[in-house]
Design a protein around this motif. Structure first.
Motif, PDB file in Angstrom:
ATOM      1  N   ALA A 245       1.011  -1.415   0.193  1.00  0.00           N
ATOM      2  CA  ALA A 245       0.020   0.029  -0.215  1.00  0.00           C
ATOM      3  C   ALA A 245       1.033   1.583   0.051  1.00  0.00           C
ATOM      4  N   PHE A 246       1.792   1.825   0.680  1.00  0.00           N
ATOM      5  CA  PHE A 246       2.590   2.422   0.469  1.00  0.00           C
ATOM      6  C   PHE A 246       3.783   2.318  -0.724  1.00  0.00           C
ATOM      7  N   GLU A 247       4.301   1.510  -0.951  1.00  0.00           N
ATOM      8  CA  GLU A 247       4.785   1.067  -2.396  1.00  0.00           C
ATOM      9  C   GLU A 247       3.964   2.504  -3.201  1.00  0.00           C
ATOM     10  N   ALA A 248       2.241   1.971  -3.548  1.00  0.00           N
ATOM     11  CA  ALA A 248       1.224   2.103  -4.411  1.00  0.00           C
ATOM     12  C   ALA A 248       1.371   4.181  -4.194  1.00  0.00           C
ATOM     13  N   VAL A 249       1.193   4.589  -3.210  1.00  0.00           N
ATOM     14  CA  VAL A 249       1.372   5.665  -2.698  1.00  0.00           C
ATOM     15  C   VAL A 249       2.032   6.473  -3.532  1.00  0.00           C
ATOM     16  N   GLU A 288      -6.022  27.617  -7.295  1.00  0.00           N
ATOM     17  CA  GLU A 288      -6.905  26.490  -8.279  1.00  0.00           C
ATOM     18  C   GLU A 288      -6.434  25.567  -7.806  1.00  0.00           C
ATOM     19  N   GLY A 289      -6.588  24.325  -6.983  1.00  0.00           N
ATOM     20  CA  GLY A 289      -5.915  23.604  -7.669  1.00  0.00           C
ATOM     21  C   GLY A 289      -6.740  22.637  -7.531  1.00  0.00           C
ATOM     22  N   ARG A 290      -7.223  21.061  -7.418  1.00  0.00           N
ATOM     23  CA  ARG A 290      -8.269  20.164  -6.677  1.00  0.00           C
ATOM     24  C   ARG A 290      -6.942  18.947  -7.092  1.00  0.00           C
ATOM     25  N   GLN A 291      -7.622  17.624  -6.358  1.00  0.00           N
ATOM     26  CA  GLN A 291      -6.876  17.076  -6.416  1.00  0.00           C
ATOM     27  C   GLN A 291      -8.124  15.929  -5.796  1.00  0.00           C
ATOM     28  N   GLU A 292      -8.497  14.252  -6.797  1.00  0.00           N
ATOM     29  CA  GLU A 292      -9.712  13.755  -5.899  1.00  0.00           C
ATOM     30  C   GLU A 292      -8.174  12.233  -5.715  1.00  0.00           C
ATOM     31  N   ALA A 293      -8.100  12.099  -3.844  1.00  0.00           N
ATOM     32  CA  ALA A 293      -7.861  10.676  -3.659  1.00  0.00           C
ATOM     33  C   ALA A 293      -8.435   9.043  -2.498  1.00  0.00           C
ATOM     34  N   THR A 294      -8.049   8.264  -3.700  1.00  0.00           N
ATOM     35  CA  THR A 294      -8.897   7.383  -3.034  1.00  0.00           C
ATOM     36  C   THR A 294      -7.426   6.908  -1.457  1.00  0.00           C
ATOM     37  N   ILE A 295      -8.674   6.181  -0.499  1.00  0.00           N
ATOM     38  CA  ILE A 295      -8.092   6.074   0.679  1.00  0.00           C
ATOM     39  C   ILE A 295      -8.126   4.908   0.764  1.00  0.00           C
ATOM     40  N   ILE A 296      -6.493   4.388   0.571  1.00  0.00           N
ATOM     41  CA  ILE A 296      -6.154   2.864   1.075  1.00  0.00           C
ATOM     42  C   ILE A 296      -5.739   2.477   2.051  1.00  0.00           C
TER      43      ILE A 296
END
Length: 505
Positions: A245-249, A288-296
């Motif tokens: 999981a951390f390597e993916a992040v 003006e910035g946005r970023q969607e992130a998925t909780i893993i």
């Protein structure tokens, strides 16, 4: 009948709407309200004992009977559960006059003497007064026991908390964000084997239920993972291990690992607000910035206030004006004491405002602050207990006045002074002992329920432990204090002259 219908309706609505508090308190309140109705059909004491048992049983079994409704209960639900349990136990005890009378007779036959029977007659005859005293003692002891359990658990978990966070490293180092030390400065110190530098920033997160809260984001790279990873309490099923999981992040800016109190600014435990697989939106506070992130993944604990972990490259680009370096995880060389090395780092990097400490020391400092709050609460409760003991003394002083003629009759019949004195001490011990036993026993039950059935403490894996030292104090100190408070009234009662008592009102 109206109250019973009301409380049944409240329970039904609570179950249907998954509201824990109505579902918890509805049946006990309905049971207590049924006592006046049942006593028309059966003896009052039997009705009270039966309905008290219903309330006590529901308080213990509600999480098993209604698991879907009671899941993710907050701490206030368990406090209310304790009140329900204490109320049920007090009603049962105050109604069990025959049982207590039989116990007193048994003690007398075993050589306990008449003092035992005399000491229990008056509190058994005054059930209302006895019930109020028991409730007062029980609730205070319940809360003290409840806090003692969690204070003991926290004090025993410091090493585990440190291991959850240190990712295989020995020392956490923080330097001045306006004048941070470089990675080369840290690794050049003798005794340092490896060091991993992180970048940290604070950003807003878009939520639907409140103004955009701000939270810490920590950027990490592959060097952070050279010695290990922090421990996750939850992770997405597609990752076989925490390292995966951390390597993916590290490699994917659309992934995030959060702490167990993510975006919770309430300052206290309340369970996990976000689950693995959900998506959060980061907002750049200066652009003006946005970023969607998925909780893993969700950290098991976060006493280092990492907040959340994302890719270092992403944090550097997304928060250029709000990010800073200066935090390092440091590993000591073989044979080098981490505590001594931390002191050396502080001396060598003094110009950079270095603050280095072992992970265990950092966690112990944080836990000690929490324990200090627990001790403060226990101190206030101890004051309440002192007031309760003083109240018991006042009740016994009044009892001496009310029973002056009865004591005179006993003395005229040949009862010795020591028997009268012991009777009052037995009365005090009987009341205090019951209160301590009910409060401590139900406090342990409720604390166990919190650990087993609640997400109050997020992903932290707490194991129930008996606070033996605290229990010894909880059982002994209030009982001894009650006996000391009763000694004065008991001595006064034993000195009553039969002739004077019988000729005066």
């Amino acid at each position: 009948e109206f109250r019973r219908v009301l409380f049944r309706s409240m329970t039904a609505l609570g179950i249907a709407a998954s509201q824990q508090i109505p579902a918890l308190v509805g049946p006990p309140l309905a049971a207590f309200s049924a006592i006046p109705i049942l006593r028309r059909l059966i003896p009052e004491k039997v009705a009270a004992t039966l309905m008290g048992s219903v309330a006590l049983g529901w308080g213990v079994m509600v999480f098993t009977v209604l698991p879907e409704v009671m899941e993710e209960s907050d701490i206030d639900v368990f406090v209310l559960q304790g009140v329900v349990l204490v109320a049920g136990a007090v009603v049962i005890s105050a109604s069990g006059t025959r049982l207590w009378g039989a116990a007193a007779n048994g003690v007398t036959r075993l050589g306990g003497g008449l003092a035992t029977r005399l000491g229990m007659i008056y509190p058994l005859a005054r059930r209302g007064r006895t019930g109020l005293l028991l409730a007062m003692f029980s609730l205070v002891i319940f809360t003290i026991t409840f806090l003692s359990v969690f204070a003991g658990i926290l004090s025993q978990q410091t090493t585990a908390f440190a291991d959850d966070s240190r990712a295989g490293h020995d020392i956490i180092l923080t330097t001045n964000r306006t004048n941070p030390a470089s990675l080369e400065d840290v690794t050049a110190i003798q005794g340092v084997a490896t060091a991993a530098e992180m970048i940290r920033g604070v950003t807003e997160f878009e939520t639907a239920d409140e103004d955009n809260p701000r939270w810490v984001v920590t950027g990490i790279d592959s060097k952070f993972l050279t010695q290990g990873t922090p421990i996750l309490g939850r992770r997405a099923t597609e990752y076989q291990a925490d390292r995966d999981a951390f390597e993916a992040v590290v490699s994917d800016p659309s992934l995030i690992i959060i702490d167990d109190f993510f975006l919770d600014n309430s300052g206290g435990p309340g369970g996990e607000r976000y689950q693995v697989g959900e998506t959060v939106t980061l907002l750049n506070p200066s652009a003006e910035g946005r970023q969607e992130a998925t909780i893993i993944g969700i950290l098991a604990s976060d006493f280092l206030f990492a907040g959340s972990y994302m890719s270092r490259d992403f944090v550097t680009e997304f928060l250029p004006a709000n990010s800073s370096t200066g935090r390092f995880f440091v590993t000591a060389q073989a044979g080098v004491d981490p505590g001594i090395l931390a002191s050396t780092i502080n001396a060598r990097l003094l110009d950079f405002g270095a603050d280095a400490a072992t992970f265990t020391d950092v966690v112990e400092a944080e836990v000690s602050e929490t324990l200090a709050i627990f001790r403060l609460f226990q101190g206030f409760l101890a004051l309440g207990l002192i007031i309760g003991v003083a109240g018991l003394g006042v009740v016994l002083i009044r009892a001496v006045h009310e029973r002056r003629r009865q004591i005179g009759v006993l003395r005229a019949l040949g009862f010795q002074r020591k028997v009268v004195r012991r009777a009052f001490l037995v009365e005090a011990g009987f009341l205090a002992g019951q209160g301590v036993a009910i409060g401590a026993g139900l406090g342990l039950v409720t604390a166990y329920q919190v650990l087993i059935n609640s997400d109050t403490f997020g992903s932290a894996d707490f194991t129930f432990a008996w606070p033996w030292a605290a229990l010894v104090l909880i059982f002994s100190v209030p009982t001894i204090a009650a006996l000391l408070a009763a000694f004065g009234p008991a001595a006064r009662a034993s000195k009553i002259s039969p002739s004077i008592a019988l000729r005066t009102d």
